[in-house]
Design an enzyme around this catalytic site. Sequence first.
Site, mmCIF file in Angstrom:
data_model
loop_
_atom_site.group_PDB
_atom_site.id
_atom_site.type_symbol
_atom_site.label_atom_id
_atom_site.label_comp_id
_atom_site.label_asym_id
_atom_site.label_seq_id
_atom_site.Cartn_x
_atom_site.Cartn_y
_atom_site.Cartn_z
ATOM 1 N N HIS A 88 53.627 62.698 55.706
ATOM 2 C CA HIS A 88 52.977 64.229 55.254
ATOM 3 C C HIS A 88 51.632 64.214 54.838
ATOM 4 O O HIS A 88 50.943 65.297 54.405
ATOM 5 C CB HIS A 88 53.998 64.773 54.026
ATOM 6 N N LYS A 128 28.522 42.233 42.026
ATOM 7 C CA LYS A 128 28.808 41.547 40.678
ATOM 8 C C LYS A 128 27.323 41.185 40.499
ATOM 9 O O LYS A 128 26.885 41.646 39.390
ATOM 10 C CB LYS A 128 29.569 40.380 40.534
ATOM 11 N N GLU A 147 40.918 39.808 51.848
ATOM 12 C CA GLU A 147 40.029 38.641 51.222
ATOM 13 C C GLU A 147 39.927 37.547 52.132
ATOM 14 O O GLU A 147 38.941 36.692 52.084
ATOM 15 C CB GLU A 147 40.446 38.503 49.853
HETATM 16 O O1 PA5 Z 1 41.361 35.986 45.182
HETATM 17 C C1 PA5 Z 1 40.792 36.235 44.291
HETATM 18 O O2 PA5 Z 1 39.795 34.858 44.302
HETATM 19 C C2 PA5 Z 1 40.265 37.299 43.370
HETATM 20 O O3 PA5 Z 1 40.778 38.499 43.679
HETATM 21 C C3 PA5 Z 1 40.596 36.935 41.751
HETATM 22 O O4 PA5 Z 1 41.752 36.539 41.788
HETATM 23 C C4 PA5 Z 1 39.963 37.982 40.976
HETATM 24 O O5 PA5 Z 1 38.372 38.185 41.384
HETATM 25 C C5 PA5 Z 1 40.103 37.508 39.419
HETATM 26 O O6 PA5 Z 1 39.517 36.458 39.382
HETATM 27 P P1 PA5 Z 1 39.885 35.388 38.130
HETATM 28 O O7 PA5 Z 1 41.227 35.042 38.061
HETATM 29 O O8 PA5 Z 1 38.724 34.316 38.096
HETATM 30 O O9 PA5 Z 1 39.482 36.418 36.909
#
Ligand code: PA5
Length: 424
Positions: free
Chosen positions: A299, A414, A278
């Site tokens: 394996h 989303k 990310e």
């Molecule tokens: O790193 C990130 O920003 C995402 O993985 C969020 O943590 C994830 O989408 C969850 O978001 P939130 O804490 O707003 O529910």
Amino acid sequence: MINLDLSRAVSQAELRQYESVVNEIHEIIINKNGRGSDFLGWIDWPLNYDKDEFAQVKKVAKDIRDNADVLLVCGIGGSYLGSRSAIEWLKGLYSDDHLEIIFVGNSFSANYLNQVIDHIKDKSIYLNVISKSGTTTETALAFRILEDLVIARYGVQQSKRRIIATTDANKGTLKTLADLKGYQTFTIPDDIGGRYSVLTSVGLLPIAAAGIDIDQVMAGALKAMIDLKERDLNKNLAYQYGVARRIIEKRGKSAEMLVTYEPQMVMIGEWWKQLFGESEGKEGKGLLPTSCCFSTDLHSMGQFIQEGTKCLFETILLVEKPLSDIVIKVNQENLDNMNYLAGKTVDHVNKKAYEGTYDAHTLVGDVSNIVIKVKESSPFAYGYLTYFFFIACAMSAYLLDINPFDQPGVEVYKKNMFKLLGKK
Ligand code: PA5
């Protein structure tokens, strides 16, 4: 606490070429003035974390340990992977702890949720919902269902103690809901993004509830923060790891495989994938982070790594001292021909499997290997390693000239999903 071996990955001469750019990026990180610097709150967090909230986390964790059979932790991504990876690594997959921790709100699987609901039907439960935005659909949907269940079982008053929300300090749907219903809340700091949040109450409450010493977690992170404030690439192991990734990528590799040798560290791989994937995967750039657990996956994936497309390199994450071990006994019949191992331990075999694989993949398969050795599986080591990866990721991502701290691409699915679901 950590040893980094780059001898079968990059040369000292290659590393040295990055010295001046690393110096520049070091200043950007330390002075918090690079791209996305609004989200660099994690940098001095091991020193500056909110001590009052930390004490409250420990108090609530004790209440959970004293009164619950099951803690449901409802969150996804950065609000889930950190605590799960810490708990599994440090306690193992079949811990005999009286408190069971079950992670929910990280998928839309109706069957998973139904099975959890069935599993907890006669158990005393607490529910920790974690969402920084407060609007993440996977989490909000599971919470809606489980909140109803808690209230139906314990009534409105008791539920105020059994439901705990970890979210933004002031804003968001979850914060509003929690305040209106009188639930206890913990705070996710504005300047710490999800994937950097495990050392805040996001991760610390579930980790403490699991009986893990969070003072030690923070002490380990603080030690790493001190060690890794080092500007000099020759001395800063996190910078060396971050730079080595870029050097190998420039040779035409497009994927990095994090390899562990402990099934209880599989989730560390999942957490690491989010952190690096990310942070880097944007503007058409970044290494694909992938993970394997050896020798299990030798394996299944071993053939590809040894002889398949030369698209990847490995980063081996080894724990030197296992949490426990088993001495192999002599067997008089020796029908399985395994007596040659008698007197050795299972972990010894695991280490030899690593050594053999290391040579096979690097010397025969021509796959570069970075090796990170961690002394032990302890809360201190966990805190140290977490911070090590944070710093390495920031350096590595800044070398790509991108913002390491946003994740704009996550919104695309989303939007489509909301349209299909008819969300206004
Ligand atoms: O790193 C990130 O920003 C995402 O993985 C969020 O943590 C994830 O989408 C969850 O978001 P939130 O804490 O707003 O529910």
